[in-house]
Design a protein around this motif. Sequence first.
Motif, PDB file in Angstrom:
ATOM      1  N   ILE A 140      22.220  -6.905 -10.403  1.00 16.78           N
ATOM      2  CA  ILE A 140      23.155  -7.403  -9.385  1.00 16.78           C
ATOM      3  C   ILE A 140      24.607  -7.385  -9.865  1.00 16.78           C
ATOM      4  O   ILE A 140      25.529  -7.518  -9.055  1.00 16.78           O
ATOM      5  CB  ILE A 140      22.746  -8.794  -8.854  1.00 16.78           C
ATOM      6  CG1 ILE A 140      22.750  -9.832  -9.956  1.00 16.78           C
ATOM      7  CG2 ILE A 140      21.401  -8.729  -8.162  1.00 16.78           C
ATOM      8  CD1 ILE A 140      22.441 -11.248  -9.478  1.00 16.78           C
ATOM      9  N   ALA A 141      24.823  -7.189 -11.156  1.00 19.20           N
ATOM     10  CA  ALA A 141      26.184  -7.077 -11.694  1.00 19.20           C
ATOM     11  C   ALA A 141      26.720  -5.648 -11.621  1.00 19.20           C
ATOM     12  O   ALA A 141      27.922  -5.423 -11.818  1.00 19.20           O
ATOM     13  CB  ALA A 141      26.219  -7.559 -13.138  1.00 19.20           C
ATOM     14  N   GLN A 142      25.875  -4.678 -11.315  1.00 16.37           N
ATOM     15  CA  GLN A 142      26.292  -3.274 -11.286  1.00 16.37           C
ATOM     16  C   GLN A 142      27.296  -3.019 -10.155  1.00 16.37           C
ATOM     17  O   GLN A 142      27.118  -3.496  -9.032  1.00 16.37           O
ATOM     18  CB  GLN A 142      25.082  -2.353 -11.071  1.00 16.37           C
ATOM     19  CG  GLN A 142      24.051  -2.379 -12.162  1.00 16.37           C
ATOM     20  CD  GLN A 142      24.570  -1.784 -13.454  1.00 16.37           C
ATOM     21  OE1 GLN A 142      25.425  -0.904 -13.482  1.00 16.37           O
ATOM     22  NE2 GLN A 142      24.021  -2.286 -14.554  1.00 16.37           N
ATOM     23  N   ALA A 143      28.313  -2.226 -10.438  1.00 13.90           N
ATOM     24  CA  ALA A 143      29.273  -1.828  -9.403  1.00 13.90           C
ATOM     25  C   ALA A 143      28.567  -1.095  -8.272  1.00 13.90           C
ATOM     26  O   ALA A 143      28.881  -1.300  -7.089  1.00 13.90           O
ATOM     27  CB  ALA A 143      30.370  -0.957 -10.015  1.00 13.90           C
ATOM     28  N   ASP A 144      27.587  -0.234  -8.615  1.00 12.20           N
ATOM     29  CA  ASP A 144      26.859   0.494  -7.570  1.00 12.20           C
ATOM     30  C   ASP A 144      26.038  -0.440  -6.687  1.00 12.20           C
ATOM     31  O   ASP A 144      25.855  -0.163  -5.504  1.00 12.20           O
ATOM     32  CB  ASP A 144      25.959   1.570  -8.184  1.00 12.20           C
ATOM     33  CG  ASP A 144      26.719   2.847  -8.491  1.00 12.20           C
ATOM     34  OD1 ASP A 144      27.545   3.264  -7.657  1.00 12.20           O
ATOM     35  OD2 ASP A 144      26.488   3.435  -9.560  1.00 12.20           O
TER      36      ASP A 144
END
Length: 127
Positions: A81-85
């Motif tokens: 959930i921290a991913q930019a994507d």
Amino acid sequence: MGAYLDQPITDKHSESGSSSMAHWGAVGMQGWRCGMEDTHIADKIDLPDGDGEGLLFGVFDGHGGQEVATFAKEKFTKCFIAQADFKKKNYKDALIQTFHDVDDNVKYEEYAQDTGATSCVVLITPK
């Protein structure tokens, strides 16, 4: 005897849950191994931009011990959930990058020199 017991441990550890989209269950059993090496996730997550709730399911099959599987269980959802994507709703690339990031981080753990895990993860969204 090595990495195997004379008799399997057949005690089962069950977990279940539900959301507006699905009901699920998971069962783990140690079997013939000297220790339980596998773990899993069944996490409800908030999707970006108020798109509702998603479900993230994963199985982490430990190889040579439980440590890497446990590391993946503890880190995977937060990393995803921290991913930019993820924030751009590009979930496929977010999942791929999460596997790479978890792998890149676990390699610094001393136990990861002799153990590992095979993983399978799926994201379910309302769409």
